[in-house]
Scaffold this motif. Structure first.
Motif, PDB file in Angstrom:
ATOM      1  N   ILE A 113       4.731  56.524  26.284  1.00  0.00           N
ATOM      2  CA  ILE A 113       5.634  57.049  25.246  1.00  0.00           C
ATOM      3  C   ILE A 113       7.011  57.321  25.853  1.00  0.00           C
ATOM      4  N   ASP A 114       7.029  57.967  26.997  1.00  0.00           N
ATOM      5  CA  ASP A 114       8.280  58.258  27.703  1.00  0.00           C
ATOM      6  C   ASP A 114       9.022  56.955  28.025  1.00  0.00           C
ATOM      7  N   PHE A 115       8.307  55.965  28.529  1.00  0.00           N
ATOM      8  CA  PHE A 115       8.923  54.689  28.888  1.00  0.00           C
ATOM      9  C   PHE A 115       9.514  54.002  27.662  1.00  0.00           C
ATOM     10  N   ALA A 116       8.795  54.035  26.553  1.00  0.00           N
ATOM     11  CA  ALA A 116       9.300  53.403  25.320  1.00  0.00           C
ATOM     12  C   ALA A 116      10.616  54.042  24.902  1.00  0.00           C
ATOM     13  N   ASN A 117      10.677  55.355  24.941  1.00  0.00           N
ATOM     14  CA  ASN A 117      11.915  56.053  24.565  1.00  0.00           C
ATOM     15  C   ASN A 117      13.068  55.682  25.482  1.00  0.00           C
ATOM     16  N   LYS A 118      12.806  55.603  26.765  1.00  0.00           N
ATOM     17  CA  LYS A 118      13.858  55.278  27.733  1.00  0.00           C
ATOM     18  C   LYS A 118      14.353  53.843  27.579  1.00  0.00           C
ATOM     19  N   ILE A 119      13.442  52.915  27.392  1.00  0.00           N
ATOM     20  CA  ILE A 119      13.828  51.510  27.280  1.00  0.00           C
ATOM     21  C   ILE A 119      14.596  51.253  25.991  1.00  0.00           C
ATOM     22  N   GLN A 120      14.104  51.808  24.886  1.00  0.00           N
ATOM     23  CA  GLN A 120      14.746  51.580  23.583  1.00  0.00           C
ATOM     24  C   GLN A 120      16.213  51.978  23.583  1.00  0.00           C
ATOM     25  N   LYS A 121      16.544  53.042  24.287  1.00  0.00           N
ATOM     26  CA  LYS A 121      17.922  53.540  24.319  1.00  0.00           C
ATOM     27  C   LYS A 121      18.903  52.547  24.945  1.00  0.00           C
ATOM     28  N   HIS A 122      18.399  51.614  25.736  1.00  0.00           N
ATOM     29  CA  HIS A 122      19.268  50.717  26.489  1.00  0.00           C
ATOM     30  C   HIS A 122      19.242  49.266  26.015  1.00  0.00           C
ATOM     31  N   LEU A 123      18.441  48.984  25.016  1.00  0.00           N
ATOM     32  CA  LEU A 123      18.393  47.612  24.507  1.00  0.00           C
ATOM     33  C   LEU A 123      19.578  47.351  23.584  1.00  0.00           C
ATOM     34  N   PRO A 124      20.115  46.137  23.604  1.00  0.00           N
ATOM     35  CA  PRO A 124      21.176  45.792  22.648  1.00  0.00           C
ATOM     36  C   PRO A 124      20.660  45.964  21.214  1.00  0.00           C
ATOM     37  N   ASN A 125      21.563  46.224  20.286  1.00  0.00           N
ATOM     38  CA  ASN A 125      21.178  46.507  18.901  1.00  0.00           C
ATOM     39  C   ASN A 125      20.366  45.399  18.240  1.00  0.00           C
ATOM     40  N   HIS A 126      20.597  44.156  18.612  1.00  0.00           N
ATOM     41  CA  HIS A 126      19.910  43.039  17.959  1.00  0.00           C
ATOM     42  C   HIS A 126      18.515  42.762  18.545  1.00  0.00           C
ATOM     43  N   ILE A 127      18.101  43.569  19.520  1.00  0.00           N
ATOM     44  CA  ILE A 127      16.790  43.397  20.156  1.00  0.00           C
ATOM     45  C   ILE A 127      15.997  44.684  19.977  1.00  0.00           C
ATOM     46  N   LYS A 128      14.749  44.534  19.602  1.00  0.00           N
ATOM     47  CA  LYS A 128      13.878  45.690  19.393  1.00  0.00           C
ATOM     48  C   LYS A 128      12.747  45.667  20.415  1.00  0.00           C
ATOM     49  N   LEU A 129      12.358  46.857  20.844  1.00  0.00           N
ATOM     50  CA  LEU A 129      11.177  46.967  21.688  1.00  0.00           C
ATOM     51  C   LEU A 129       9.966  46.738  20.800  1.00  0.00           C
ATOM     52  N   HIS A 130       9.143  45.793  21.143  1.00  0.00           N
ATOM     53  CA  HIS A 130       7.949  45.464  20.356  1.00  0.00           C
ATOM     54  C   HIS A 130       6.740  46.253  20.840  1.00  0.00           C
ATOM     55  N   SER A 131       6.487  46.214  22.169  1.00  0.00           N
ATOM     56  CA  SER A 131       5.301  46.880  22.701  1.00  0.00           C
ATOM     57  C   SER A 131       5.404  47.070  24.208  1.00  0.00           C
ATOM     58  N   LEU A 132       4.603  47.998  24.676  1.00  0.00           N
ATOM     59  CA  LEU A 132       4.431  48.247  26.109  1.00  0.00           C
ATOM     60  C   LEU A 132       2.942  48.305  26.394  1.00  0.00           C
ATOM     61  N   LYS A 133       2.572  47.827  27.551  1.00  0.00           N
ATOM     62  CA  LYS A 133       1.200  47.963  28.028  1.00  0.00           C
ATOM     63  C   LYS A 133       1.295  48.469  29.457  1.00  0.00           C
ATOM     64  N   LEU A 134       0.722  49.650  29.707  1.00  0.00           N
ATOM     65  CA  LEU A 134       0.768  50.259  31.030  1.00  0.00           C
ATOM     66  C   LEU A 134      -0.640  50.325  31.602  1.00  0.00           C
ATOM     67  N   TYR A 135      -0.884  49.479  32.611  1.00  0.00           N
ATOM     68  CA  TYR A 135      -2.168  49.498  33.313  1.00  0.00           C
ATOM     69  C   TYR A 135      -2.125  50.573  34.381  1.00  0.00           C
ATOM     70  N   GLU A 136      -3.110  51.480  34.335  1.00  0.00           N
ATOM     71  CA  GLU A 136      -3.260  52.491  35.374  1.00  0.00           C
ATOM     72  C   GLU A 136      -4.178  51.960  36.469  1.00  0.00           C
ATOM     73  N   THR A 137      -5.177  51.207  36.067  1.00  0.00           N
ATOM     74  CA  THR A 137      -6.073  50.506  36.987  1.00  0.00           C
ATOM     75  C   THR A 137      -6.228  49.086  36.453  1.00  0.00           C
ATOM     76  N   ALA A 138      -6.976  48.269  37.159  1.00  0.00           N
ATOM     77  CA  ALA A 138      -7.171  46.885  36.724  1.00  0.00           C
ATOM     78  C   ALA A 138      -7.895  46.794  35.387  1.00  0.00           C
ATOM     79  N   THR A 139      -8.630  47.849  35.019  1.00  0.00           N
ATOM     80  CA  THR A 139      -9.440  47.793  33.796  1.00  0.00           C
ATOM     81  C   THR A 139      -9.073  48.845  32.756  1.00  0.00           C
TER      82      THR A 139
END
Length: 151
Positions: A113-139
């Motif tokens: 959630i924190d990462f999504a907020n940080k990334i969204q703030k820096h994307l150009p207006n014509h690009i939207k953050l679609h999704s993030l996947k954060l692996y903590e372990t391989a599974t």
């Protein structure tokens, strides 16, 4: 023109401890995190633009995520700053360790959630953050989708 999704993957090493957790994760430990960042947009159709045909230059996306997430979290120890772990954090800081005190429990769920907020703030207006996947372990991973989180 068509909407296109682009994904870039990142990795970083981070330690954390979950204050009040009823299992092993209450102990200080670390993970080799893998983060997939997916954005969505329309390729630039201006042939005079140096980014012609791109939604976003992968190097521009890399710069955002590296500065906001990877460089900050890599080889850091993350603690909930609203818990008694702040005492341990301050001791580690005094000894020269890279420590982050966040205002949330540093689980994969809350980190994504924190990462999504940080990334969204820096994307150009014509690009939207679609999704993030954060692996903590391989599974084990946490996912964030814009469609599940309308602003």
């Amino acid at each position: 023109m068509s909407q296109i999704r682009l994904t870039k993957k990142f990795s970083f090493e981070t330690g954390h401890a979950l204050y009040g957790h009823d299992g092993k994760c209450r102990n200080l430990h670390g993970h080799s995190y893998k983060l997939s960042v997916t954005v969505i947009g329309t390729p630039i159709d201006d042939s005079t633009n140096p980014k012609y045909g791109m939604v976003i230059d992968f190097s521009d996306l890399k710069k955002i995520v590296k500065e906001e997430i990877v460089d900050v979290f890599d080889h850091a120890t993350v603690f909930n700053g609203n818990s008694p772990h702040d005492e341990l954090a301050n001791e580690l800081i005094k000894r020269g360790h890279h420590v982050l005190l966040v205002d949330y429990q540093p689980t994969s769920e809350m980190m994504v959630i924190d990462f999504a907020n940080k990334i969204q703030k820096h994307l150009p207006n014509h690009i939207k953050l679609h999704s993030l996947k954060l692996y903590e372990t391989a599974t084990s991973y946490a996912e964030w989708f814009a469609s599940d989180n309308p602003s």
